[in-house]
Design an enzyme around this catalytic site. Sequence first.
Site, short mmCIF file in Angstrom:
data_model
loop_
_atom_site.label_atom_id
_atom_site.label_comp_id
_atom_site.label_asym_id
_atom_site.label_seq_id
_atom_site.Cartn_x
_atom_site.Cartn_y
_atom_site.Cartn_z
N SER A 26 0.82 -1.21 0.00
CA SER A 26 0.00 0.00 0.00
C SER A 26 0.85 1.27 0.00
CB SER A 26 -0.93 0.01 1.21
OG SER A 26 -0.20 -0.18 2.41
N ASN A 113 -2.04 -2.76 13.19
CA ASN A 113 -3.50 -2.61 13.18
C ASN A 113 -3.97 -1.40 13.99
OD1 ASN A 113 -3.34 -4.90 11.68
ND2 ASN A 113 -4.24 -6.27 13.19
N THR A 158 -40.14 27.94 -8.54
CA THR A 158 -40.47 26.56 -8.20
C THR A 158 -40.71 25.88 -9.55
OG1 THR A 158 -42.82 27.06 -8.02
CG2 THR A 158 -41.56 27.17 -5.98
N HIS A 159 -40.33 24.62 -9.65
CA HIS A 159 -40.41 23.90 -10.94
C HIS A 159 -39.62 24.62 -12.03
CE1 HIS A 159 -43.87 21.78 -9.03
NE2 HIS A 159 -44.14 22.99 -8.57
N SER A 280 -13.66 27.96 -25.95
CA SER A 280 -13.84 26.79 -26.80
C SER A 280 -12.78 26.82 -27.89
CB SER A 280 -15.23 26.82 -27.42
OG SER A 280 -15.26 26.04 -28.59
N LYS A 286 -17.36 31.58 -27.21
CA LYS A 286 -17.72 30.86 -25.98
C LYS A 286 -16.91 31.29 -24.76
CE LYS A 286 -20.24 27.92 -25.39
NZ LYS A 286 -20.25 26.50 -25.73
N ASN A 288 -17.00 29.45 -21.10
CA ASN A 288 -17.67 28.34 -20.41
C ASN A 288 -17.42 28.35 -18.90
OD1 ASN A 288 -18.55 27.36 -22.91
ND2 ASN A 288 -16.65 26.24 -23.20
N GLU A 293 -19.07 23.65 -13.41
CA GLU A 293 -19.39 22.38 -14.09
C GLU A 293 -18.56 21.24 -13.53
OE1 GLU A 293 -20.30 22.74 -18.62
OE2 GLU A 293 -18.86 24.30 -18.12
N LYS A 328 -8.20 3.58 2.15
CA LYS A 328 -7.41 4.82 2.09
C LYS A 328 -7.65 5.64 0.84
CE LYS A 328 -4.38 2.77 5.22
NZ LYS A 328 -5.28 1.59 5.19
#
Length: 462
Positions: A26, A113, A158-159, A280, A286, A288, A293, A328
Amino acid sequence: MANEKKPWAGRFVEATDEFVEAFTASVDFDQVLAEQDIRGSVAHARMLSEVGVLTPGEFGAIEAGLESVRQRIEAGDFAWSVALEDVHMNVEHALTESIGDVGKKLHTGRSRNDQVATDLRLFVRDAIDEIAAQLTRLQTGLLDLAGREAATIMPGFTHLQVAQPITFGHHLLAWFEQSQRDYGRFMDCRERLNESPLGAAALAGTTYPVDRAMTAAELGFNAPMANSLDAVSDRDFAIEFTAAASLLMTHYSRWSEELVLWSSSAFGFITLPDRFCTGSSIMPQKKNPDVPELIRGKTGRVFGHLTGLLTLMKGQPLAYNKDNQEDKEPVFDTITTVLNSTIALADMVPQIIANPDRMRAAASQGYPTATDLADYLVRKDVPFRDAHEIVGRLVGMAVDAEVDLAELSLSDMQDVSTAIDDDVFEVLTLEGSVAARRHLGGTAPERVREAVAAARGELASR
Ligand code: ARG
């Protein structure tokens, strides 16, 4: 490496299969525990000398040796060996190389341990403290922005349909409240994980007269864990941490979704500074919103780690099983993801530029003050259900005439209900609508300012 060099090789007659050696190791990922591992070892050795298992001279040599190992690791001047399996045996081996046979006494009364359970608890605790500091910075930014935008009108949805006008500050304070609960969950997790496994040894405890309270105190734990089997086996604290992280990321993801929508040209509610966006390679126009995101996207990996850890734990009998080595990477990646996402948001939030004209224009669409008009009629003693019906008809008239409610003439309105007077127009404005919601938890600018001040007080008292 030949087996006789391995600390546990006494009973083995053949060398470890090369593939198995790499498969079971490990060290490639657990070497980040070195700092916590050494802290734990110093505490353990000091305790052994206090109870007379080591002489003060032996402890002194071990402490100085561990310190020099720590410095070498920190300086990047340390050759990690896969043959030595994990961080614990690498550090112990380097100690003995450096100070000689007395280094071999460090592991008295201890097992990997209880050692690894201690290291991981310390590591998660340190991570929580770092996350808490960054989260507080983000929350401070949210409050600053909410204070600046306390009276900025925007549509409440709402919605995802325009519902009622709200203030931008009020919306940001909703985010703040979510983050307060996230902060609390991390603190709860910290409190529960903050007990020391040291002294549990392999699983049953040890025959040495260890002072578990002493090592617990030196490492900043509230107490030693009460049961040695539990101490070496359970990773519920790692699961709880990842669960708290999953909820935090859920909130970040929802905020990110809103930032993406708001910064689109269709909404245009906010502008994100160029330095938090990218372009872009094909479309020159663009810009972005990559940062929100990506945060929205990274949420998925944290959920994955939560599911992975739960599954890792669910079939394990007491006590320690090698399965737990798999705890881990999910924990480390969760920490990195949460920390980086929090830093990104903390840097970006104070730079958000609101576009009040666009927000206002959107808030004006879709008759958002219709409820205010119904409430007005109720104040004139019209039962709410009748008021709802009357306003529905007025909205129908406005739709037909392609005008706002406030643009209907008083006499047109009075044709529908005689309860309407010329004082109706003030309740139909967006400002009047938000100002009227001035109870605790409401969107009125004065309430938003109060809530910001109260929240600042809470942050200051941390
Ligand atoms: N690398 C191991 C882990 O991460 C350390 C504990 C190993 N214990 C053992 N008995 N093999 O869990």
